[in-house]
Design a protein around this motif. Structure first.
Motif, PDB file in Angstrom:
ATOM      1  N   ALA A  71      -4.079  -2.758  -9.980  1.00  0.00           N
ATOM      2  CA  ALA A  71      -3.352  -4.028  -9.998  1.00  0.00           C
ATOM      3  C   ALA A  71      -4.330  -5.175 -10.194  1.00  0.00           C
ATOM      4  CB  ALA A  71      -2.575  -4.213  -8.697  1.00  0.00           C
ATOM      5  N   ALA A  72      -3.966  -6.127 -11.063  1.00  0.00           N
ATOM      6  CA  ALA A  72      -4.805  -7.298 -11.285  1.00  0.00           C
ATOM      7  C   ALA A  72      -4.517  -8.415 -10.298  1.00  0.00           C
ATOM      8  CB  ALA A  72      -4.621  -7.811 -12.716  1.00  0.00           C
ATOM      9  N   ARG A  73      -3.364  -8.349  -9.608  1.00  0.00           N
ATOM     10  CA  ARG A  73      -2.982  -9.393  -8.663  1.00  0.00           C
ATOM     11  C   ARG A  73      -2.247  -8.770  -7.485  1.00  0.00           C
ATOM     12  NH1 ARG A  73       0.111 -14.208 -11.694  1.00  0.00           N
ATOM     13  NH2 ARG A  73       0.004 -14.994  -9.539  1.00  0.00           N
ATOM     14  N   ASN A  74      -2.149  -9.510  -6.408  1.00  0.00           N
ATOM     15  CA  ASN A  74      -1.281  -9.083  -5.312  1.00  0.00           C
ATOM     16  C   ASN A  74       0.171  -9.136  -5.776  1.00  0.00           C
ATOM     17  OD1 ASN A  74      -3.488  -8.879  -3.611  1.00  0.00           O
ATOM     18  ND2 ASN A  74      -3.222 -10.912  -2.745  1.00  0.00           N
ATOM     19  N   ASN A  88      -0.148  -7.758 -15.624  1.00  0.00           N
ATOM     20  CA  ASN A  88      -0.923  -7.808 -14.378  1.00  0.00           C
ATOM     21  C   ASN A  88      -1.492  -6.446 -13.989  1.00  0.00           C
ATOM     22  OD1 ASN A  88      -0.272 -10.639 -13.894  1.00  0.00           O
ATOM     23  ND2 ASN A  88       1.785  -9.890 -13.430  1.00  0.00           N
ATOM     24  N   VAL A 145       2.931  -4.990 -12.744  1.00  0.00           N
ATOM     25  CA  VAL A 145       2.875  -5.540 -11.388  1.00  0.00           C
ATOM     26  C   VAL A 145       3.506  -6.919 -11.438  1.00  0.00           C
ATOM     27  CG1 VAL A 145       1.378  -6.363  -9.531  1.00  0.00           C
ATOM     28  CG2 VAL A 145       0.810  -4.253 -10.738  1.00  0.00           C
ATOM     29  N   ASN A 151      -2.180  -4.539  -3.221  1.00  0.00           N
ATOM     30  CA  ASN A 151      -3.240  -5.528  -3.156  1.00  0.00           C
ATOM     31  C   ASN A 151      -3.994  -5.526  -4.475  1.00  0.00           C
ATOM     32  OD1 ASN A 151      -2.763  -6.332  -0.472  1.00  0.00           O
ATOM     33  ND2 ASN A 151      -3.912  -4.560   0.301  1.00  0.00           N
ATOM     34  N   ALA A 152      -4.576  -6.652  -4.812  1.00  0.00           N
ATOM     35  CA  ALA A 152      -5.325  -6.746  -6.060  1.00  0.00           C
ATOM     36  C   ALA A 152      -6.403  -5.668  -6.117  1.00  0.00           C
ATOM     37  CB  ALA A 152      -5.949  -8.129  -6.198  1.00  0.00           C
ATOM     38  N   TYR A 153      -6.516  -5.009  -7.269  1.00  0.00           N
ATOM     39  CA  TYR A 153      -7.511  -3.980  -7.586  1.00  0.00           C
ATOM     40  C   TYR A 153      -7.269  -2.660  -6.863  1.00  0.00           C
ATOM     41  CZ  TYR A 153      -9.513  -8.403  -8.941  1.00  0.00           C
ATOM     42  OH  TYR A 153      -9.673  -9.660  -9.452  1.00  0.00           O
ATOM     43  N   PRO A 187       3.827 -10.405  -9.638  1.00  0.00           N
ATOM     44  CA  PRO A 187       3.126 -11.162  -8.591  1.00  0.00           C
ATOM     45  C   PRO A 187       4.074 -11.617  -7.490  1.00  0.00           C
ATOM     46  CG  PRO A 187       2.557 -11.961 -10.790  1.00  0.00           C
ATOM     47  CD  PRO A 187       3.730 -11.053 -10.958  1.00  0.00           C
ATOM     48  N   ASP A 188       3.478 -11.920  -6.352  1.00  0.00           N
ATOM     49  CA  ASP A 188       4.274 -12.357  -5.207  1.00  0.00           C
ATOM     50  C   ASP A 188       5.091 -13.604  -5.507  1.00  0.00           C
ATOM     51  OD1 ASP A 188       3.349 -10.286  -3.643  1.00  0.00           O
ATOM     52  OD2 ASP A 188       1.656 -11.426  -2.870  1.00  0.00           O
TER      53      ASP A 188
END
Length: 680
Positions: A56-59, A149, A121, A109-111, A123-124
């Motif tokens: 994942a690149a972002r949360n 993402n 993904v 979680n990111a990464y 984002p929140d």
């Protein structure tokens, strides 16, 4: 091969260095943990992909795009959330998470590694967790393309990619990349066995007994320590007394020279590269001891190489007799049918190389960095042998010699624009033992009548060879613009809003009709003029016209604890007064006395200003505020971020109208549609 630059007067000396390398390429296989400072003897390829799986690149929430509604602007997609997939016991090989069930999302979680079948993904800030206590369902409010993402597997390196070419020296950074790519062992050039020999009438071992005219030797320990810093091992320093010429008969002198020769031949059996020092470079010592090497080579030749520079104007090269019979190794190149198309031969000579560095300590140290570094690179078959010279600018005027090029110890200092400059150190006579103590680089000052003015471009050599630049650098041709006022401009500050207040609310209301669960409860009805007058009277300020127009459309959101824009709730008039009153009471107690903030340009450095009117809250004491008392460069009614426990005060938008337009375009997907049209 990269063509390196260096001072012109070193061209002849560098051209002679390959003559000192008597052998063909020999290699050995070592563990990657032991590979730092070694040189690759063949290309090194990645064993594993980097990253080894998609992450994942972002949360946010990982999901399958096929489970979401493919029609833009339609109702949001509801997915089940399965947090159990993150449990360590549920992980399988690689360690990728188990596949997602249809219609399921998982918080990431990111990464973090994605499930094998997740392809996007969300984002929140564009997803909403429903049933928030258990997080059992996720509302995806915007259509996302496959791969959004997501950092794809092997996006840095794929298995089989070449990480290092043949002949590259392995730095700590390169070693880390090899390990990350799964390399466990690799082939490197064999290192020469290096010996250090000091032979002098005037100098002796630092701790040994000495005559009254002798001084402790500093050259040998320096050479040994520098070689070890470069990653080699030196067992000990060999101190050998040269043949005495004072009062000796011809027969005694001949016997002393034979004994001296035998000792050097013995060292040539133990070491591949011998570095010698101890003799002065003056005329009376030109053929004495280590300065005369005709006895060392198979022939009577002794390469005495002069360099038109000071210090370090001369060094000697010699190659020993064959220590074992030479051998020839043949390599055949075959085509697809197995037929030999061409062949190559490499001749291996088993000889030792001697490099003698005459002169005082300063001369020896210069020659170590300028010449011996290159010879060692050639011994290990580095693709582009160093040392790596760079081009820089002088920090001040420097006097030059009319006949001799100079190697001067220098420091790197910083100019008025923050640019690095080369500043030669004072008192650099060759006999001074402290000349190089504070040096960062060696500066090459060419022959010149008069001198070089500050700003002149010269060659320089860093004294840390492991951090060589990737390519020859050059001086900065233009001054760098220095921004003295802290102001973080953003794209939306320099543009007019694409929608006014009425258009933004109309667009958002239309979108909410198809996605009523995106903002639970929706927005309140319009505020009355009396309500607005009460707010203005309480804060003793006139509200901006755009914010007043917004209140007359919607007086905040229904659920004051719910999520609206980027995880915050849009306050109604009552909520605004409540938040503002809390800040006012804290100020009344002088709790912010003497405390300042770190603001963006156009925002005052108060910790809190009573003309900052909260319009949102995140439930943790932080708010977006209307700034009704801006600093020079700001705008009345600009939107700023105020943190309760952080000194940052960020300028978010030039006006409430601009901020609302951006929020609406982002939440409804209009911004993404606009970008796609521009790309088309």
């Amino acid at each position: 091969m990269q063509k390196l630059q260096f001072p012109a007067w070193l061209k002849a000396a560098y051209g002679r260095c390959p003559d000192a390398i008597p052998r063909g390429l020999q290699s050995e296989t070592i563990a990657v943990e032991d590979a730092c400072t070694r040189v690759t003897s063949e290309p090194v390829r990645a064993c594993n992909a980097v990253p080894p799986w998609s992450v994942a690149a972002r949360n946010g929430y990982a999901f399958r795009t096929e489970d979401t509604n493919p029609v833009p602007g339609s109702r949001p997609s509801k997915l089940n959330s399965d947090s159990d997939l993150l449990a360590p016991g549920r992980r399988i090989d690689d360690p990728r998470i188990e596949p997602l069930e249809p219609g399921t999302a998982i918080g990431m979680n990111a990464y973090g590694p994605l499930p094998v079948n997740a392809d996007a993904v969300v984002p929140d800030d564009i997803a909403t967790a429903l049933d928030a206590i258990q997080y059992k369902r996720v509302l995806v409010r915007r259509l996302l393309p496959r791969g959004a993402n997501v950092i794809q597997k092997a996006s840095e390196y794929a298995a089989g990619d070449v990480l290092l070419q043949k002949g590259q020296r392995i730095t700590p950074e390169r070693q880390a990349v090899l390990i990350a790519a799964g390399v466990r062992e690799l082939k490197v050039s064999k290192r020469p066995r290096i010996g250090v020999v000091v032979s002098s009438y005037e100098r002796c071992a630092p701790l040994g007994s000495r005559s009254c005219w002798q001084t402790p030797d500093a050259c040998g320990p320096y050479i040994r320590t520098l070689i070890e810093q470069w990653g080699f091992e030196v067992a000990q320093i060999e101190y050998i007394s040269p043949p005495s010429r004072a009062g000796s008969t011809p027969q005694a002198l001949h016997e002393a020279e034979i004994s001296y020769r035998r000792r050097m031949i013995e060292l040539a059996q133990r070491y591949d590269l011998i570095i010698g020092s101890g003799m002065l470079s003056t005329e009376s010592h030109r053929r004495v001891g280590l300065n005369g090497l005709s006895w060392f080579a198979a022939s009577s030749s002794n390469d005495e190489i002069n360099i038109s520079q000071g210090p370090g104007s001369r060094f000697n090269l010699a190659v020993s007799r064959d220590r074992s019979p030479p051998r020839t190794e043949k390599f055949e190149v075959k085509d697809a049918t197995g037929r030999v198309r061409e062949s190559h031969s490499i001749h291996h000579f088993d000889r030792a190389t001697f490099v003698n560095l005459p002169g005082f300590l300063s001369s020896v140290t210069v020659l170590m960095h300028v010449l011996v570094r290159r010879i060692i690179d050639l011994y290990e078959f580095v693709e582009t042998p160093g040392p790596c010279w760079e081009i820089g600018e002088l920090a001040r005027d420097v006097e030059c010699d009319r006949k001799t090029n100079l190697m001067q110890w220098a420091k790197i200092v910083w100019g008025p624009r923050g640019e690095p400059l080369i500043d030669p150190l004072p008192d650099q006579e060759p006999h001074r033992v402290s000349a190089f103590l504070d040096a960062d680089v060696i500066a090459a000052i060419p022959v010149c009548r008069g001198g070089l003015a500050a700003g002149s471009r010269i060659h320089f050599l860093r004294l840390d060879p492991m951090r060589q630049p990737a390519a020859p650098n050059c001086a900065i041709p233009q001054p760098i613009e220095i921004i003295t006022e802290a102001h973080h401009s953003t794209e939306f500050e320099s543009m007019q809003p694409q929608m006014n207040i009425a258009q933004s609310w109309s667009c958002l209301n239309a979108w909410l009709q198809s996605m009523p669960d995106a903002i639970p409860g929706g927005f309140r009805a319009a505020a009355s003029d009396d309500d607005i007058h009460v707010l203005e009277a309480a804060i003793s300020a006139k509200l901006p016209a755009d914010f007043t127009a917004s209140l007359k459309t919607h007086n905040g959101q229904v659920d004051q604890d719910g999520v609206c824009f980027e995880g915050e709730s849009l306050l109604n008039i009552k909520g605004i007064l409540s938040e503002w009153t809390c800040w006012r009471d804290v100020i009344a107690n002088d709790e912010f006395e003497g405390i300042t903030s770190d603001p963006d340009g156009g925002v005052k450095d108060d910790w809190y200003n009573l003309k900052w009117i909260p319009i949102t809250r995140n439930g943790m004491g932080d708010s977006l505020c209307l700034d009704l008392d801006p600093a020079p460069g700001g705008t009345f009614g600009q939107v700023i971020r105020v943190w309760h426990d952080d000194e940052r005060r960020e300028r978010v938008a030039a006006s409430f109208e601009a901020w609302l337009c951006r929020m609406v375009m982002d939440i409804t997907g209009l911004e993404e549609q606009k970008e796609q049209k521009e790309q088309e």
